[in-house]
Design a protein around this motif. Structure first.
Motif, PDB file in Angstrom:
ATOM      1  N   GLY A 166       0.778  -1.229   0.000  1.00  0.00           N
ATOM      2  CA  GLY A 166       0.000   0.000   0.000  1.00  0.00           C
ATOM      3  C   GLY A 166       0.809   1.279   0.000  1.00  0.00           C
ATOM      4  N   LYS A 167       2.123   1.164  -0.175  1.00  0.00           N
ATOM      5  CA  LYS A 167       2.993   2.338  -0.144  1.00  0.00           C
ATOM      6  C   LYS A 167       3.146   2.909  -1.549  1.00  0.00           C
ATOM      7  CE  LYS A 167       7.626   3.687   1.474  1.00  0.00           C
ATOM      8  NZ  LYS A 167       8.862   3.150   2.107  1.00  0.00           N
ATOM      9  N   GLY A 168       2.547   4.058  -1.791  1.00  0.00           N
ATOM     10  CA  GLY A 168       2.645   4.729  -3.078  1.00  0.00           C
ATOM     11  C   GLY A 168       3.633   5.873  -3.039  1.00  0.00           C
ATOM     12  N   LEU A 169       3.635   6.668  -4.080  1.00  0.00           N
ATOM     13  CA  LEU A 169       4.568   7.787  -4.160  1.00  0.00           C
ATOM     14  C   LEU A 169       4.373   8.814  -3.040  1.00  0.00           C
ATOM     15  CD1 LEU A 169       4.769   8.413  -8.015  1.00  0.00           C
ATOM     16  CD2 LEU A 169       6.242   7.007  -6.567  1.00  0.00           C
ATOM     17  N   PRO A 170       3.131   9.185  -2.698  1.00  0.00           N
ATOM     18  CA  PRO A 170       2.971  10.149  -1.597  1.00  0.00           C
ATOM     19  C   PRO A 170       3.547   9.647  -0.277  1.00  0.00           C
ATOM     20  CG  PRO A 170       0.945  10.002  -2.869  1.00  0.00           C
ATOM     21  CD  PRO A 170       1.824   8.891  -3.336  1.00  0.00           C
ATOM     22  N   GLU A 171       3.347   8.357   0.002  1.00  0.00           N
ATOM     23  CA  GLU A 171       3.866   7.789   1.251  1.00  0.00           C
ATOM     24  C   GLU A 171       5.402   7.738   1.215  1.00  0.00           C
ATOM     25  OE1 GLU A 171      -0.300   6.721   0.780  1.00  0.00           O
ATOM     26  OE2 GLU A 171       1.414   6.402  -0.561  1.00  0.00           O
ATOM     27  N   LEU A 172       5.958   7.411   0.049  1.00  0.00           N
ATOM     28  CA  LEU A 172       7.414   7.405  -0.098  1.00  0.00           C
ATOM     29  C   LEU A 172       7.979   8.802   0.128  1.00  0.00           C
ATOM     30  CD1 LEU A 172      10.065   5.970  -0.883  1.00  0.00           C
ATOM     31  CD2 LEU A 172       9.482   6.427  -3.290  1.00  0.00           C
ATOM     32  N   GLN A 173       7.338   9.792  -0.445  1.00  0.00           N
ATOM     33  CA  GLN A 173       7.802  11.165  -0.258  1.00  0.00           C
ATOM     34  C   GLN A 173       7.682  11.606   1.193  1.00  0.00           C
ATOM     35  OE1 GLN A 173       5.356  13.085  -3.346  1.00  0.00           O
ATOM     36  NE2 GLN A 173       7.260  13.614  -4.416  1.00  0.00           N
ATOM     37  N   ASP A 174       6.593  11.226   1.850  1.00  0.00           N
ATOM     38  CA  ASP A 174       6.429  11.579   3.258  1.00  0.00           C
ATOM     39  C   ASP A 174       7.538  10.962   4.107  1.00  0.00           C
ATOM     40  OD1 ASP A 174       4.182  13.067   2.722  1.00  0.00           O
ATOM     41  OD2 ASP A 174       2.758  11.511   3.319  1.00  0.00           O
ATOM     42  N   GLU A 175       7.894   9.722   3.784  1.00  0.00           N
ATOM     43  CA  GLU A 175       8.976   9.062   4.516  1.00  0.00           C
ATOM     44  C   GLU A 175      10.274   9.853   4.369  1.00  0.00           C
ATOM     45  OE1 GLU A 175      11.706   4.996   4.339  1.00  0.00           O
ATOM     46  OE2 GLU A 175       9.981   5.207   2.996  1.00  0.00           O
ATOM     47  N   MET A 176      10.607  10.225   3.150  1.00  0.00           N
ATOM     48  CA  MET A 176      11.860  10.944   2.919  1.00  0.00           C
ATOM     49  C   MET A 176      11.833  12.337   3.555  1.00  0.00           C
ATOM     50  SD  MET A 176      13.647   8.703   1.575  1.00  0.00           S
ATOM     51  CE  MET A 176      13.531   7.145   0.694  1.00  0.00           C
ATOM     52  N   LYS A 177      10.681  12.997   3.530  1.00  0.00           N
ATOM     53  CA  LYS A 177      10.556  14.284   4.218  1.00  0.00           C
ATOM     54  C   LYS A 177      10.833  14.122   5.709  1.00  0.00           C
ATOM     55  CE  LYS A 177       7.086  16.203   1.036  1.00  0.00           C
ATOM     56  NZ  LYS A 177       5.633  16.538   0.873  1.00  0.00           N
ATOM     57  N   SER A 178      10.361  13.032   6.274  1.00  0.00           N
ATOM     58  CA  SER A 178      10.567  12.818   7.711  1.00  0.00           C
ATOM     59  C   SER A 178      12.051  12.688   8.034  1.00  0.00           C
ATOM     60  CB  SER A 178       9.807  11.575   8.183  1.00  0.00           C
ATOM     61  OG  SER A 178      10.422  10.377   7.753  1.00  0.00           O
ATOM     62  N   TYR A 179      12.839  12.080   7.127  1.00  0.00           N
ATOM     63  CA  TYR A 179      14.272  11.950   7.364  1.00  0.00           C
ATOM     64  C   TYR A 179      14.959  13.315   7.321  1.00  0.00           C
ATOM     65  CZ  TYR A 179      13.392   6.984   6.450  1.00  0.00           C
ATOM     66  OH  TYR A 179      12.914   5.707   6.488  1.00  0.00           O
ATOM     67  N   LEU A 180      14.546  14.147   6.373  1.00  0.00           N
ATOM     68  CA  LEU A 180      15.104  15.498   6.325  1.00  0.00           C
ATOM     69  C   LEU A 180      14.754  16.267   7.590  1.00  0.00           C
ATOM     70  CD1 LEU A 180      14.382  16.528   2.613  1.00  0.00           C
ATOM     71  CD2 LEU A 180      16.434  15.427   3.553  1.00  0.00           C
ATOM     72  N   ASP A 181      13.532  16.077   8.069  1.00  0.00           N
ATOM     73  CA  ASP A 181      13.117  16.742   9.300  1.00  0.00           C
ATOM     74  C   ASP A 181      13.932  16.270  10.502  1.00  0.00           C
ATOM     75  OD1 ASP A 181      11.208  18.163   7.904  1.00  0.00           O
ATOM     76  OD2 ASP A 181       9.549  16.824   8.446  1.00  0.00           O
ATOM     77  N   MET A 182      14.419  15.021  10.448  1.00  0.00           N
ATOM     78  CA  MET A 182      15.242  14.486  11.534  1.00  0.00           C
ATOM     79  C   MET A 182      16.664  15.030  11.507  1.00  0.00           C
ATOM     80  SD  MET A 182      14.264  10.443  11.469  1.00  0.00           S
ATOM     81  CE  MET A 182      12.553   9.872  11.522  1.00  0.00           C
ATOM     82  N   GLY A 183      17.044  15.674  10.434  1.00  0.00           N
ATOM     83  CA  GLY A 183      18.386  16.235  10.345  1.00  0.00           C
ATOM     84  C   GLY A 183      19.286  15.593   9.310  1.00  0.00           C
ATOM     85  N   TYR A 184      18.804  14.560   8.632  1.00  0.00           N
ATOM     86  CA  TYR A 184      19.617  13.927   7.595  1.00  0.00           C
ATOM     87  C   TYR A 184      19.646  14.802   6.341  1.00  0.00           C
ATOM     88  CZ  TYR A 184      19.310   9.690  10.434  1.00  0.00           C
ATOM     89  OH  TYR A 184      19.395   8.785  11.449  1.00  0.00           O
ATOM     90  N   SER A 185      20.761  14.771   5.633  1.00  0.00           N
ATOM     91  CA  SER A 185      20.879  15.521   4.384  1.00  0.00           C
ATOM     92  C   SER A 185      20.822  14.621   3.164  1.00  0.00           C
ATOM     93  CB  SER A 185      22.192  16.313   4.372  1.00  0.00           C
ATOM     94  OG  SER A 185      23.310  15.433   4.471  1.00  0.00           O
ATOM     95  N   LYS A 186      21.099  13.323   3.347  1.00  0.00           N
ATOM     96  CA  LYS A 186      21.074  12.367   2.246  1.00  0.00           C
ATOM     97  C   LYS A 186      20.281  11.130   2.662  1.00  0.00           C
ATOM     98  CE  LYS A 186      25.549  13.957   0.532  1.00  0.00           C
ATOM     99  NZ  LYS A 186      24.937  14.916  -0.426  1.00  0.00           N
ATOM    100  N   VAL A 187      19.604  10.529   1.673  1.00  0.00           N
ATOM    101  CA  VAL A 187      18.736   9.383   1.943  1.00  0.00           C
ATOM    102  C   VAL A 187      19.013   8.284   0.928  1.00  0.00           C
ATOM    103  CG1 VAL A 187      16.932  10.873   2.899  1.00  0.00           C
ATOM    104  CG2 VAL A 187      16.848  10.223   0.482  1.00  0.00           C
ATOM    105  N   LYS A 188      18.594   7.081   1.282  1.00  0.00           N
ATOM    106  CA  LYS A 188      18.730   5.940   0.368  1.00  0.00           C
ATOM    107  C   LYS A 188      17.395   5.234   0.223  1.00  0.00           C
ATOM    108  CE  LYS A 188      21.031   2.025   1.425  1.00  0.00           C
ATOM    109  NZ  LYS A 188      22.220   1.204   1.754  1.00  0.00           N
TER     110      LYS A 188
END
Length: 386
Positions: free
Chosen positions: A159-181
């Motif tokens: 059930g994970k679509g593009l909006p959910e994927l983007q929300d996940e990556m936004k959450s990592y940026l909010d945590m202080g990360y600058s790069k994601v995988k």
């Protein structure tokens, strides 16, 4: 000075996430406690260890071979030359006694798990953080005060679509990360490209994104995918094919123009040496992801670092897999490029000390003896049950 007991238990780290090759619905890990008769702050020193995610708990061979081998060793045979602490190098030799070379299998994970606990105990006996012990005894005497970390995620999930994927990556940026995988290779190419573009729209540039195939592609698929993503200028393209297929990596290196990463599923000095010899990797651009907790431990990892230096590579090419405190200590004490991180998954093993938040893609380490598990409450609560 002696080791009085070693306790192991398998614990679940299961979830519904999946990469291109496996799901994690039945994943577990071994936790170990190495109990000594050394007293610090009024209590016996206990060293703790565990194996990284992605490999199952090696409970059987720990209990049947390696723990008995360690407990049967004479005390004088496991101490350093001054007799003031345990010797991880001597203990490694004892653990590997009567083991044939090659065909490494799950024993690399078993030895790596015990090795982590030994180093934790050694640093606690010295009453210093492991990163300081490594810098002073094996490095140049200085440490990296903060370590680069990236957020590994982007798993496939029902059930994970593009909006959910983007929300996940936004959450990592909010945590202080600058790069994601993110994971790729588990869906058709066109769908993965949409996923990649959706994430780039969040993180701003391809240089802030790594993609990980987890060894799924054959050579034709790896080249096709590489051609499709090359214009994104990603931070790296990871483990396109089978980790032991050095020819595939070599051929891909000839046509893919940007940085690549591999090594998390190579578990010995010899396998790492073969990668450097035969896989066409570039020491000016590429990254190596050997994980000591899966590959016989830090004693073997330091042999790999020496091999890399002899072949024109730097410790700064290394970003270990696993996202745990052991690799973070190594990164700080032995001057690696950085360390992986798993925000929110593979808990309580993923992540670092409480109160040490990621800022601008870097994290600091606690001034705590050992590898610092006591500074991560959720993890320490589990390990104490041993």
């Amino acid at each position: 000075m002696k080791i009085v007991d070693v306790v192991e238990r398998a614990v679940p780290i299961s979830s519904n996430i999946a990469n291109a090759f496996i799901d994690f619905s039945k994943m577990n890990a071994s936790i170990v406690a190495v109990k000594t008769d050394v007293i610090r702050n009024g209590k016996p020193v206990v060293g703790y260890g565990f194996n990284s995610n992605g490999r199952y708990a090696p409970s059987g061979i720990l209990r049947e071979r390696f723990i008995p081998r360690l407990l049967e060793a004479k005390s004088e045979d496991i101490l350093n030359e001054s007799g003031t602490n345990f010797s991880p190098e001597k203990i490694f030799d004892i653990l590997m006694a009567n083991e044939k070379p090659g065909g490494h299998g799950e024993r690399t994970v078993a030895v790596g798990t015990l090795d982590m606990a030994i180093w934790d105990a050694v640093a606690k006996i010295e009453e210093v953080p492991l990163y300081k012990l490594l810098a002073d005894q094996y490095g140049d005497g200085t440490i990296d005060e903060k370590v680069f970390v990236y957020a590994a995620g982007g798993y496939y999930f029902p059930g994970k679509g593009l909006p959910e994927l983007q929300d996940e990556m936004k959450s990592y940026l909010d945590m202080g990360y600058s790069k994601v995988k993110m994971k790729v290779g588990g869906v058709p190419l066109k769908e993965d490209l949409k996923r990649i573009e959706a994430v780039i729209n969040v993180v701003g540039t391809g240089q802030n994104l790594m993609v990980d195939v987890n060894g799924r592609f054959n050579l034709e698929e790896a080249i096709e995918f590489g051609n499709a993503i090359k214009d994104y200028h990603l931070f790296w393209y990871e483990e396109a094919g089978d980790p032991l297929d050095y020819q595939l990596q070599e051929e891909l290196s000839k046509v893919y123009p940007h940085a690549m990463a591999t090594g998390e599923n190579l578990f010995s000095l010899q396998d790492a040496t073969n990668l450097i010899r035969y896989a066409g990797m570039n020491p000016k651009t590429d990254f190596l992801q050997f994980d000591c907790a899966l590959s016989y431990g830090l004693v073997e990892y330091m042999k790999i670092l020496n091999m890399l230096e002899e072949n024109g590579w730097s410790s700064r090419n290394c970003i270990p897999h696993g996202g745990h405190q052991m690799s973070l200590n190594i990164a700080a004490g032995l001057k690696l490029y950085g360390n992986e991180s798993y925000p929110g998954i593979f808990q309580p093993f993923g992540g670092f000390a409480d109160g040490h938040a990621v800022e601008d893609g870097f994290v600091t380490l606690p001034d705590a003896p050992g590898i610092g598990v006591e500074a991560k409450e959720q993890l320490y609560d589990l390990l104490k049950t041993l």
